[in-house]
Design a protein around this motif. Structure first.
Motif, PDB file in Angstrom:
ATOM      1  N   GLY A   1      37.242  40.134 -24.365  1.00 52.13           N
ATOM      2  CA  GLY A   1      38.137  38.998 -24.601  1.00 52.13           C
ATOM      3  C   GLY A   1      37.330  37.720 -24.736  1.00 52.13           C
ATOM      4  O   GLY A   1      36.112  37.709 -24.552  1.00 52.13           O
ATOM      5  N   THR A   2      37.996  36.628 -25.038  1.00 53.74           N
ATOM      6  CA  THR A   2      37.325  35.357 -25.231  1.00 53.74           C
ATOM      7  C   THR A   2      37.061  34.671 -23.894  1.00 53.74           C
ATOM      8  O   THR A   2      37.560  35.081 -22.845  1.00 53.74           O
ATOM      9  N   PHE A   3      36.292  33.588 -23.965  1.00 52.40           N
ATOM     10  CA  PHE A   3      35.979  32.810 -22.769  1.00 52.40           C
ATOM     11  C   PHE A   3      37.262  32.267 -22.134  1.00 52.40           C
ATOM     12  O   PHE A   3      37.399  32.268 -20.907  1.00 52.40           O
ATOM     13  N   GLU A   4      38.204  31.825 -22.961  1.00 52.89           N
ATOM     14  CA  GLU A   4      39.459  31.288 -22.442  1.00 52.89           C
ATOM     15  C   GLU A   4      40.298  32.364 -21.770  1.00 52.89           C
ATOM     16  O   GLU A   4      41.005  32.101 -20.791  1.00 52.89           O
ATOM     17  N   GLU A   5      40.202  33.585 -22.283  1.00 50.44           N
ATOM     18  CA  GLU A   5      40.997  34.684 -21.736  1.00 50.44           C
ATOM     19  C   GLU A   5      40.391  35.273 -20.466  1.00 50.44           C
ATOM     20  O   GLU A   5      41.128  35.721 -19.573  1.00 50.44           O
ATOM     21  N   LYS A   6      39.061  35.287 -20.379  1.00 50.30           N
ATOM     22  CA  LYS A   6      38.407  35.966 -19.262  1.00 50.30           C
ATOM     23  C   LYS A   6      37.291  35.112 -18.668  1.00 50.30           C
ATOM     24  O   LYS A   6      36.119  35.503 -18.666  1.00 50.30           O
ATOM     25  N   PRO A   7      37.617  33.941 -18.153  1.00 47.51           N
ATOM     26  CA  PRO A   7      36.566  33.060 -17.620  1.00 47.51           C
ATOM     27  C   PRO A   7      35.793  33.685 -16.460  1.00 47.51           C
ATOM     28  O   PRO A   7      34.591  33.443 -16.314  1.00 47.51           O
ATOM     29  N   ASP A   8      36.452  34.483 -15.618  1.00 49.42           N
ATOM     30  CA  ASP A   8      35.768  35.089 -14.480  1.00 49.42           C
ATOM     31  C   ASP A   8      34.712  36.092 -14.937  1.00 49.42           C
ATOM     32  O   ASP A   8      33.641  36.214 -14.317  1.00 49.42           O
ATOM     33  N   VAL A   9      35.018  36.830 -16.022  1.00 46.42           N
ATOM     34  CA  VAL A   9      34.045  37.794 -16.549  1.00 46.42           C
ATOM     35  C   VAL A   9      32.836  37.055 -17.112  1.00 46.42           C
ATOM     36  O   VAL A   9      31.682  37.445 -16.890  1.00 46.42           O
ATOM     37  N   TYR A  10      33.086  35.960 -17.821  1.00 46.23           N
ATOM     38  CA  TYR A  10      31.981  35.185 -18.383  1.00 46.23           C
ATOM     39  C   TYR A  10      31.108  34.596 -17.278  1.00 46.23           C
ATOM     40  O   TYR A  10      29.884  34.540 -17.408  1.00 46.23           O
TER      41      TYR A  10
END
Length: 808
Positions: free
Chosen positions: A709-718
């Motif tokens: 997903g994108t940074f906006e969708e998955k900030p915790d993963v990033y």
């Protein structure tokens, strides 16, 4: 280009379908990987009907204002579409039950609901299908098409790169709109398409933007010769990907295939963005194109009970080609590189005496399949020069390629290969020549002597030679037989394969096996040191050792170690390859193998790439490698308290994360060696990205896929993926190396990571290599000032750092 007269007879273009409309395929917004079913999607309004079992939404567009208004199709229309009122256009979107990631869609150029089996198959695969009425009698797309595209992509979040479907005159629509908007098209499937003469120049834009094409035609189609075959010739010679299926015994119709799978496979394959990174040897001055055979295959179509003549990259292996672009009025290019899917161990390559054409040879394809790079030096000005050949050779070995390539040439190109080899006999593994003419422009500086009489340096160096010649070739007796006699008299290994009844030009299919076997055998480096010319009888290589399993997936590693093990346990370094997390292999040990000469065990780890598994699979597999080393420390004579990590590019990112997340149990995974620590005592990070914030310049094309997903969708993963976000005082010592002119992973990644480590009181050293770009070997582009420090100085700094931290 010769002007081609193209006349399209309107009676062949489905006269029963009036004012036909264009088919679009659209996808629902993808949020955190969860896509709502079509029946729950409010984005297209409530006026839905059914199209072949899928939800259909209809709209009308005002030709002047471009206003789009939802309407409901009438029962009389059924799966078809009514003729819109004057000044209006009919638009349609059909929604899949579950949208595929990325919201792909397909746009039919004309004749809504005619032979819809491809679109139905795509709907089952999660595609959307959409349509807008084409223009007038010529039916060329106008600004209304642009408005419809914007409506679907900007207001409804569909992919900005739709696929096109165009049948007959629908091909005009597909090629015309795509030609005017080549950056907004993923691929085109055209069926017996027409193409107006004035639209042919737009084909160049599609090649430039790497839009793959598939045309399906009949052998008796009346527009085949002056439409599809014209496009095919232009596309192939321009380096684009053009595939074709010609159905035996059919005319302009029926369109499509009764079994739509081959077409749907083509579309599904090419709507995905190409995430393959450029190899380190080519920079932004190289233009990418493609290299493939145009040889025909004959494929049975069971449901049609006929065969199709098929050719192009959809039916044969296709490889990336890179040509260096020079500032030339006549479009002269420099160095050319053909790239295998996966490079072979030791990075072997073929140094070509001829320029590389567009028609792939059987020998080239067989060598590429075995992991060989094929490289041609420039031919500029008065012809080949030793200076240009020397520059290409140096560039290749600076990037870690074998120091002894195979030399290859055909005709007079073989003479150029010989001329360079005679001057550099210690840099040649073998020579293969086809119908050679042993004369050379490059060798003219040697006094215009006959090259067959100048072979002593090659014989002294033990260079094996293979010639393949036609029995009727005029050069056979005057050159090959003379060279053979002279070389054998010098004690050299010289073999000739004669093709009976052939002259200078081959007339039949060439069996590449004897030549490929010869080149592979002669370029294979000793098993004691298969990487990058680091030849030492003291090194042992262990291949494909199983280090763990994730489910049924086996994870492997290669090991380089001293053949004679030291008395005391030795330090170990785990190498992590690069490749934008989407390519590369644990067989690519690069210069790390040299550490085995200095008393280290080097483990090159295999990790799951992003096409196979999303995050945190990549870091889990790397941590598995360290745990496995500790579990097997006694078996391999390793000191479990002295283990480091070294990676480049994507591997540099993973190495950096290893150095700052030794105490993160949520990243360990369950691949094996449970209970052992994954902490490392030192990290070497070559040009690894450290900042992940979703911006295009921060690897977002690859990290979006890795994160799911994108940074906006998955900030915790990033945040979890970012080495910068995970720095703590517990991190191990770091050596970070980055090219000053790196445009792939800009220097600020290294600088920010260095500052964060310093702030946390972690020992860190940053080496900025002046004049160098991206890669695991930091070299300056040809013609630029040399890299400072040099590649050998960087290697020495790495060894000094590792010794200081792992040999205490």
């Amino acid at each position: 280009m010769k002007k081609i007269d193209i006349t399209l007879n309107k009676h062949y273009f489905h006269p029963k379908i009036k004012n036909s409309v264009t088919l679009f395929f659209v996808c629902i917004v993808w949020i955190l990987g969860i896509v709502p079913a079509a029946s729950q999607n409010p984005g297209f309004g409530s006026e839905k009907t059914s199209w072949h079992g899928f939800d259909r939404y209809d709209f009308v567009m005002d030709d002047q204002t471009l206003e789009i208004t939802p309407i409901k199709s009438s029962k009389e229309e059924g799966d078809g579409v009514a003729v819109p009122k004057k000044g209006k256009r009919h638009c349609i979107v059909v929604v899949p039950q579950k949208a595929a990631p990325g919201n792909p869609w397909s746009w039919r150029g004309c004749y809504w609901d005619h032979q819809p089996q491809v679109e139905i198959e795509l709907l089952k695969r999660g595609f959307y299908v959409a349509f807008i009425t084409p223009d007038g009698s010529r039916m060329s797309p106008a600004r209304q098409w642009d408005a419809w595209y914007a409506y679907l992509t900007e207001q409804h979040g569909l992919s900005k790169m739709p696929a096109f479907v165009g049948m007959s005159k629908g091909g005009v629509n597909a090629y015309t709109w795509a030609g005017a908007n080549p950056d907004k098209v993923s691929c085109i499937y055209a069926d017996n398409p027409g193409l107006y003469t004035e639209d042919i120049p737009m084909i160049a834009g599609l090649i430039q933007h790497d839009v793959p094409l598939l045309n399906v035609c009949g052998t008796l189609d009346f527009v085949l010769e002056h439409n599809t075959k014209v496009i095919e010739n232009i596309y192939h010679q321009g380096g684009g990907r053009f595939s074709i299926m010609i159905k035996e015994g059919t005319g302009h119709g029926p369109h499509s295939l009764m079994d739509p799978k081959p077409i749907a496979d083509f579309i599904e394959q090419h709507v995905r963005p190409d995430t393959t990174p450029r190899p380190d040897i080519v920079d932004d001055t190289f233009a990418k194109s493609h290299y493939y055979s145009t040889e025909n295959s004959y494929i049975y179509l069971e449901k049609e009970d006929t065969y199709a003549t098929c050719r192009g990259p959809q039916f044969t292996p296709c490889y990336d080609r890179y040509d260096e672009i020079l500032k030339s009025t006549f479009r002269v290019t420099g160095m050319t590189v053909l790239v295998p899917k996966t490079g072979a161990a030791g990075k072997p390559w073929v140094f070509r005496g001829n320029r590389i054409g567009r028609d792939a040879t059987a020998i080239d394809l067989a060598l590429l399949a075995k992991g060989y790079y094929i490289v041609a030096a420039p031919i500029t000005g008065g012809g080949p020069t030793q200076k240009e050949w020397d520059a290409v050779y140096q560039d290749m070995i600076d990037h870690g390629f074998s120091k002894k390539p195979a030399l290859e040439g055909t005709g007079a190109g073989a003479g150029e290969a010989y001329a360079w080899a005679i001057q550099n006999p210690d840099k040649v593994s073998c020579i293969y020549a086809e119908n050679p003419a042993l004369r050379s422009i490059m060798g003219s500086g040697q006094g215009d002597r006959h090259l067959a009489d100048e072979l002593a340096p090659l014989a002294k160096a033990g260079v094996p030679i293979l010639h393949e010649c036609g029995s009727l070739d005029p050069w056979l007796d005057r050159d090959t037989r003379v060279a053979e006699k002279n070389y054998k008299a010098l004690g050299g290994n010289f073999k000739v394969i004669i093709k009976q009844g052939e002259g200078h030009f081959a007339t039949g299919r060439q069996d590449p096996k004897p030549v490929v076997d010869f080149i592979v055998a002669k370029t294979r480096e000793p098993s004691s040191s298969p990487q990058n010319g680091h030849t030492s009888n003291d090194i042992e290589i262990l291949k494909d050792i199983e280090v763990g399993r994730v489910g049924t997936r086996i994870l492997h590693a290669d090991i380089a170690r001293p053949k004679t093990l030291p008395a005391a346990p030795m330090p170990a370094v785990m190498w992590i390859h690069g490749g934008a997390w989407s390519s590369g292999s644990h067989h690519e040990m690069q210069q790390t193998v040299q550490l085995a000469n200095h008393g280290y065990l080097v483990l090159s780890i295999e990790y799951r790439l992003i096409d196979e598994a999303i995050w945190p699979a990549q870091i889990e597999d790397c941590k598995l490698g360290i745990r496995w080393l500790r579990e097997n420390a006694a078996k391999y004579n390793i000191d479990p308290d002295r283990i480091g990590c070294w990676g480049t590019s994507a591997g540099g990112h993973l190495a950096a994360l290893m150095g700052v997340t030794g105490d993160k149990p949520d990243l360990e995974g369950n691949g094996g060696s449970a209970g052992f620590s994954s902490c490392v005592q030192a990290v070497v990070d070559f040009c690894g990205p450290t900042v992940f914030d979703g911006r295009p310049e921060t690897y977002s094309k690859f990290t979006d896929k890795m994160a799911g997903g994108t940074f906006e969708e998955k900030p915790d993963v990033y945040k979890q993926m970012s080495p910068l976000e995970n720095v703590t005082p517990k991190a191990c010592p770091f050596l970070i190396v980055n090219g000053e002119k790196d445009t792939t992973v800009p220097l600020h990644h290294a600088q920010l990571m260095t500052e964060a480590l310093k702030k946390a009181n972690v020992p860190v050293k940053l080496i900025i290599v002046k004049n160098a770009g991206h890669g695991y070997t930091f070299v300056a582009p040809r013609g630029s000032p040399p890299a400072e420090p040099s590649p050998s100085e960087v290697d020495a700094a790495v060894l000094k750092f590792l010794d200081a931290n792992l040999k205490k």
